[in-house]
Write an enzyme that holds these catalytic residues in place. Structure first.
Site, short mmCIF file in Angstrom:
data_model
loop_
_atom_site.label_atom_id
_atom_site.label_comp_id
_atom_site.label_asym_id
_atom_site.label_seq_id
_atom_site.Cartn_x
_atom_site.Cartn_y
_atom_site.Cartn_z
N LYS A 20 0.82 -1.21 0.00
CA LYS A 20 0.00 0.00 0.00
C LYS A 20 0.86 1.27 0.00
O LYS A 20 2.03 1.26 0.41
CB LYS A 20 -0.94 0.00 1.22
N ARG B 96 -3.78 -10.58 3.92
CA ARG B 96 -3.93 -10.56 2.46
C ARG B 96 -2.66 -9.95 1.88
O ARG B 96 -2.31 -8.82 2.21
CB ARG B 96 -5.17 -9.74 2.08
#
Length: 531
Positions: free
Chosen positions: A474, A509
């Site tokens: 991210k 994840r």
């Protein structure tokens, strides 16, 4: 264990305010946190009085005011999960409005021990049926499902017991409420406590605690039997029904490998749009140790252009069909990353086990009813707005980010439950990178226990469900490490994932599954070392 101790502290301080019998000098010290609360059957002026009704009063039927009830479920014969699903549907058909669900527990048999393990849970709801009418309806449901007379405490396809009925104490030939053996049954108390909150705001819960006739109410009874520390032992495990198995997510952190079929995903867009390339990537993820493959055909990066459900299915179906046929998928799970009801239904029809919805039902509310009918686990994520608006100035405003994420995420849990998705099929995702600045992402990762505790004020059951964490590659990691290329953020991802595991994440994840597996092993070892 730290979570269990904090939960004990909060539950005790709440319950003693209305269940009485504890002087100020008896407050828990730090060394007392792991101990069971001492039971007390001595009356107290602070106990909320309960309504002991006569047989005639308790038998009033239709037309009376709605009563809040708690009903326990148990099964150890046949397809236990399908039996529970059918029992819930039959209850709804019998004028019982189910509003909350407990977690699901697999438990060792009690009393008669030479029989299969049980599944146990409980539901909370409202009904206009009188207590004996309710009992009659539950007996009819048991009969419809196939229960017949057998040995007491022996095997049974379904067992439905009234644990609580309004604020009533009932003692007749056919019905005793509260259930007479609550105090000795962990498999009853664990789901019962799930249906309560650690907040003092609920008047019904106050009256229920007073019925426990124990210091600390039902929290006190539960802690007396061992409380949260006994969960995960052979006697009682909290489980998630998925595929053809019951998953005990407390045993180790699970790894969800990411497979994006999009041309515009922030990390690997365009790489796996063709069937052959997608299959090779799926095999790589599985060979590196993925427990779950999460397949997404819709980009949810900030400002991504939204596809229609038809366009999403056009991308998804050929690759999904191919992946379900590879032998490497044996024993593994498939998840579909979608917010569309049609996509979820079609994906499950073709072999998907889990629906992962970044919108928590806000983009396409029909998905909640569809997932309820599909009977698969549902990942509900925290996000304000949608991918095109989630990073707006308004959506990035927080006071206490963990408290607000917990409150907003719990509202999605409530919507899911009221749509028919039991709590035992819900997974929470706090939404790393969605509607959050870098500082918010860090606070959420380090504050997962705070999020659980805040949710526990409203529902202890909701505070216990699995948490999925998705920090992989991210933007905030790139900002911290000065890595503009998302692929270069894998080492930073490992650090974030490990921190998340140490703070209570159960599923990670991740794009680089090999790194994720190692992070999970280290995080699990560190977690066990500090218990």
């Amino acid at each position: 264990m730290l979570h269990a101790k904090e939960a004990t502290r909060k539950m005790y301080s709440v319950a003693k305010s209305y269940c009485g019998g504890v002087a100020a000098s008896d407050a828990l010290s730090g060394s007392d946190l792991g101990r069971s609360l001492k039971p007390s059957h001595k009356a107290s002026s602070r106990v909320v009085p309960c309504n002991a009704r006569s047989f005639a009063q308790c038998s009033l039927g239709g037309g009376s005011a709605d009563q809040e009830v708690v009903i326990a479920l148990g099964s150890n014969v046949g397809d236990r999960i399908s039996t529970f699903d059918r029992a819930l549907q039959l209850m709804k058909n019998s004028a019982i409005n189910i509003t909350r669900h407990a977690c699901l527990y697999e438990t060792a048999p009690a009393y008669v021990t030479d029989q299969p393990r049980f599944l146990n849970s409980a539901v909370r709801g409202t009904t206009k049926l009188g207590p004996h009418e309710l009992l009659k309806e539950l007996k009819e449901i048991e009969k419809d499902i196939g229960r017949t007379a057998g040995i007491r405490y022996g095997p049974r396809p379904i067992d439905l017991d009234i644990l609580l009925y309004g604020s009533s104490q009932i003692s007749t030939e056919n019905l005793i409420v509260p259930h007479e053996r609550i105090h000795e049954r962990p498999f009853v108390l664990a789901p019962l406590v799930d249906l309560l909150g650690s907040s003092t705001d609920d008047g019904v819960e106050k009256s229920w605690h007073s019925l426990a006739k124990c210091t600390g109410g039902f929290f006190g009874l539960w802690n007396k039997l061992g409380g949260e520390p006994i969960i995960g032992t052979e006697g009682i495990k909290r489980v998630l029904p998925v595929g053809n198995r019951l998953l005990d997510w407390s045993e180790r952190t699970l790894i969800m490998g990411v497979l994006n079929l999009t041309p515009d995903s922030f990390s690997d867009g365009g790489k796996f749009q063709e069937v052959e390339a997608a299959i090779l990537q799926a095999k790589l993820l599985l060979s590196e140790g993925a427990d779950i493959i999460d397949i997404g055909a819709q980009s949810t990066r900030p400002f991504a252009q939204r596809l229609s459900a038809e366009e999403e299915l056009e991308r998804l179906v050929p690759i999904l069909d191919a992946i379900t046929k590879i032998p490497e998928m044996e024993g593994k799970l498939l998840s579909v990353d979608t917010f569309y009801a049609e996509v979820a239904a079609e994906a499950v029809k073709r072999g998907v086990n889990i629906v992962n919805d970044v919108s928590g039902g806000q983009i396409d509310p029909r998905i909640l009813q569809v997932v309820a009918e599909l009977g698969v686990p549902y990942v509900t994520m925290h996000m304000r707005g949608d991918p095109s608006t989630m990073q707006s100035e308004q959506n990035l405003l927080y006071g206490d980010v963990c408290n607000e994420v917990a409150s907003e995420l719990y509202s999605r849990v409530r919507e899911a439950e009221l749509s028919g998705i039991p709590l035992w099929r819900i997974v929470l995702d706090p939404g790393i990178g969605f509607s959050k600045k870098s500082k918010h992402n860090l606070e959420v990762i380090m504050g997962l226990e705070s999020i659980r505790a805040e949710m526990g004020k409203m529902s202890l059951g909701a505070s216990h469900v699995p948490i999925l964490l998705g920090p992989s590659r991210k933007r905030f990691l790139g900002e911290i490490c000065n890595r503009a290329n998302p692929v270069e953020r894998d080492v930073a991802t490992v650090a974030a994932a490990t921190a998340g595991i140490l703070n209570g994440a159960n599923i990670v994840r991740i794009h680089n599954v090999g790194y994720g597996v190692d992070a999970a092993k280290v995080g699990d070892a560190l977690s066990k070392g500090r218990r």
